[in-house]
Design a protein around this motif. Sequence first.
Motif, short mmCIF file in Angstrom:
data_model
loop_
_atom_site.label_atom_id
_atom_site.label_comp_id
_atom_site.label_asym_id
_atom_site.label_seq_id
_atom_site.Cartn_x
_atom_site.Cartn_y
_atom_site.Cartn_z
N LYS A 64 19.08 5.21 11.52
CA LYS A 64 17.82 4.74 12.11
C LYS A 64 17.60 3.27 11.80
N ARG A 65 17.89 2.86 10.57
CA ARG A 65 17.73 1.45 10.20
C ARG A 65 18.69 0.56 10.97
N ILE A 66 19.92 1.02 11.14
CA ILE A 66 20.92 0.22 11.89
C ILE A 66 20.49 0.08 13.34
N GLU A 67 20.03 1.18 13.94
CA GLU A 67 19.59 1.13 15.33
C GLU A 67 18.37 0.22 15.47
N ALA A 68 17.47 0.25 14.52
CA ALA A 68 16.28 -0.61 14.56
C ALA A 68 16.68 -2.08 14.41
N ALA A 69 17.70 -2.35 13.59
CA ALA A 69 18.15 -3.73 13.39
C ALA A 69 18.86 -4.28 14.61
N GLU A 70 19.50 -3.44 15.40
CA GLU A 70 20.23 -3.88 16.58
C GLU A 70 19.27 -4.29 17.70
N ARG A 71 18.05 -3.80 17.71
CA ARG A 71 17.12 -4.10 18.79
C ARG A 71 16.49 -5.42 18.65
#
Length: 71
Positions: A64-71
């Motif tokens: 979830k943190r990685i996906e949030a950082a990619e946005r």
Amino acid sequence: MRPRLWFSTAIVITLSACGGSPPAEPPAERAAPRPTVFDPLTSTIGRAQGVQQTVDDQAAEQRKRIEAAER
């Protein structure tokens, strides 16, 4: 004695031997399970499942943190 009569007699005797007995009374309370030699193994499995759940939760949080950082 003829075989058919012998067989019929044997069936009747067998079935009468299986006759009715009063039903057994159910136990009032369940007894606590007795300790066995497998208890240490099953507790180890339980701990391993707990650790696996923790790792899975941490991996999901990291995704979830990685996906949030990619946005």
